[in-house]
Each structure stands twice: as C-alpha cells, then as structure tokens.
Design a protein around this motif. Structure first.
Motif, short mmCIF file in Angstrom:
data_model
loop_
_atom_site.label_atom_id
_atom_site.label_comp_id
_atom_site.label_asym_id
_atom_site.label_seq_id
_atom_site.Cartn_x
_atom_site.Cartn_y
_atom_site.Cartn_z
N TYR A 137 42.17 36.25 30.37
CA TYR A 137 40.97 36.96 30.82
C TYR A 137 41.35 38.08 31.79
O TYR A 137 42.36 38.01 32.47
N LEU A 183 39.94 40.14 34.96
CA LEU A 183 38.95 40.13 36.03
C LEU A 183 38.77 41.49 36.68
O LEU A 183 37.73 41.77 37.26
N TYR A 218 45.09 37.53 33.31
CA TYR A 218 45.32 36.16 33.77
C TYR A 218 45.44 35.24 32.56
O TYR A 218 44.76 35.43 31.55
N GLU A 224 33.21 31.94 42.06
CA GLU A 224 33.33 32.67 40.79
C GLU A 224 34.60 32.29 40.04
O GLU A 224 35.53 31.71 40.59
N ASN A 225 34.59 32.64 38.75
CA ASN A 225 35.77 32.49 37.87
C ASN A 225 36.24 31.04 37.78
O ASN A 225 37.43 30.77 37.80
N GLN A 226 35.28 30.13 37.64
CA GLN A 226 35.59 28.73 37.39
C GLN A 226 35.12 28.38 35.98
O GLN A 226 34.06 28.81 35.54
N TYR A 263 37.99 38.32 27.37
CA TYR A 263 38.15 36.87 27.46
C TYR A 263 38.52 36.33 26.08
O TYR A 263 37.92 36.72 25.07
N LYS A 318 37.84 41.68 41.44
CA LYS A 318 37.86 40.67 40.39
C LYS A 318 36.45 40.27 39.96
O LYS A 318 36.15 39.12 39.70
N ASN A 319 35.58 41.26 39.86
CA ASN A 319 34.18 40.99 39.58
C ASN A 319 33.83 41.34 38.12
O ASN A 319 33.00 42.19 37.85
N PRO A 321 32.95 38.72 35.56
CA PRO A 321 32.79 37.30 35.19
C PRO A 321 32.55 37.13 33.69
O PRO A 321 32.10 38.05 33.00
N ILE A 322 32.82 35.93 33.21
CA ILE A 322 32.60 35.65 31.80
C ILE A 322 31.11 35.73 31.46
O ILE A 322 30.73 36.20 30.40
N LYS A 374 26.56 38.80 36.65
CA LYS A 374 27.48 39.49 37.56
C LYS A 374 26.77 39.75 38.88
O LYS A 374 25.63 40.20 38.92
#
Length: 264
Positions: free
Chosen positions: A27, A29, A38, A78-80, A173, A251-252, A254-255, A260
C-alpha cells in the motif's frame, strides 16, 4: 507473481477445519512519494465461517496477550487492517487498537459484486474476475472456486470462492495470496471492545493529531515523555509533536478514501 504454496487435497477440506491464508499486502500512504510502498504479510484465519484478518505482528501480539503478556502498543488510529467477520451473519467489524484500548467499528457498506466472464490462472488456481466499490475506491478482484470459501482479505467477502488477488484501480492497495496453511486454532484476543462509528473514529484520530505525545493524560500512567537530541540535550516536546503531525499528514491516503480525515 509468486507461486502459491498449497496443500494436496485442499479442495476436500471440510468447512469446520481451520485454515490460514497469507496475503502479501502492499500500500501507498504518501502519494507525493509514489515509489514509497509499504509491504506486510497479513493473515486471514478462517474456521466455521468466522474469520480474523490481521498482520503478522498483530497475530503475534494477540498470542502474547492470551498468554498474559504485553501485546503491541499503538499510538495512532489510522492505517490499521484488523478485521473480524462472521460470514453466516454477514457481520464485518474493524478493530482499532489505540493506546491499549480496542475500538470496534462496524463496516456497514455493502459490497455489490459484478462478476465478469474474464478468467486467468494465478499460481495454481483458475480464477475469475469480479469488481466492486468500497471505501470510495474501485476494486478489481480475482477469486477461485477451487478454494470454496466466500471470504478474502481485509473486509472483502461474498464471492463464490476465495479471493486470491484484489487491488484498487489506482494501484495504491493490493492483497495477493501467497500461502495456504491448514490446522491450528483461530484465536481472538480482542473481545473486550468499545463500539464506535466513523464520526467517533475521526474524533480519536484528531485527538491524537492535536497532541501525539500527550501520553500522561491519555494513558494516565503518570509518565512524562521526553526527547533528547544527539548531544543529550532535552528537546522541546512541541518540536516532536510537529514532526509527528507532519508524518501523519504525509501518510494520509487511507484505504477507506471516503473517510479520509481533514486535519486542517
């Protein structure tokens, strides 16, 4: 693409057996640095139509917690990627772990799949193409009926077979199956949770952004966080706060792009 590591006789597995599917997840970010990708191995544990999807470090952390140890400590929200599914009840829940507390975020967005005639072989599996929208993104998936489980990585599910590969149309992603394992037990260390919605999720994220290192008041542990420069001099905490805020802003991506967070 890597060849999938499979077990002989996988198609004869009964649904009561526990199976783990390992996905290589990539992904982006920070869209200002598109080559900064990442990569993590994430695991989908499935048994009796109950599944948990999490990265390998989270699974290790859960195992440690269940053995009375201290698990992984996370700061931001975020990003979990931690997701629980009950396929029979069609219940999907995202778990956000923040400062030792587990927050349960129900995923209520419905996946409307469009299955196309297009087919191709991925690894050892004959796969068919399907498309859907989720989180403000268009997704292209490849599933196989040779693995007769209507599940997949992250929140994705509901196809006539396991999702072997899925990525968004912007190629930001992607989840690709690289290994299949059978046996063992599916374990859940995050049963004590506080239910939230996307509005409360945003409140948590902004609270962290406003004061990332306010550990004393957020955790109540009576500890003061200090930082030193290379010479051992104590740094102003506001400088470290600003560094962390810049990192969050960079790093904003998001999936769930439709959620967002606008921090400014």
């Amino acid at each position: 693409m890597k060849y999938l590591l499979i077990f002989l006789g996988l198609s004869s597995f009964c649904f009561s057996q526990k199976i783990s599917f390992i996905y290589e997840t990539k992904y982006k970010l920070n869209l200002e640095k598109p080559n900064n990708i990442y990569s993590d191995n994430m695991i989908l544990d499935l048994k009796n139509n109950i599944s948990i999807f999490r990265d390998s470090q989270d699974k290790k952390s859960d195992s440690i917690k269940l053995n009375n140890g201290n698990g992984r400590f996370k700061l931001g929200v975020e990003n979990q990627f931690y997701v629980k599914k009950n396929l029979t009840q069609k219940r999907i829940e995202k778990v956000i772990t923040y400062l030792g507390t587990n927050y349960l975020l129900p995923i209520e967005e419905i996946l409307n799949w469009k299955i196309t005639p297009e087919q191709k072989i991925i690894g050892e599996y004959n796969c068919q193409k399907a498309e859907t929208n989720y989180g403000g993104r268009n997704w292209i998936a490849w599933f196989t009926t040779e693995l007769p489980f209507g599940d997949g990585p992250y929140i994705f599910n509901g196809l006539p077979g396991l999702i072997v590969s899925i990525q968004d149309s912007n190629n930001e992603y992607s989840f690709n199956l690289i290994e299949v394992k059978k046996g063992g037990d599916i374990f859940d260390a995050r049963t004590k949770t506080i239910k939230i919605d996307w509005t409360k999720y945003e409140i948590l994220a902004k609270s962290y952004f406003d004061d990332p290192y306010d550990i004393n008041s957020k955790v109540g542990m009576g500890k003061t966080v200090t930082f030193t420069d290379p010479k051992g001099n104590i740094m102003d905490i506001s400088i470290k706060n600003k560094e962390m805020q810049n990192n969050i802003l960079q790093k904003n991506n998001p999936i769930e792009l439709n959620h967002k967070i606008n921090y400014k």
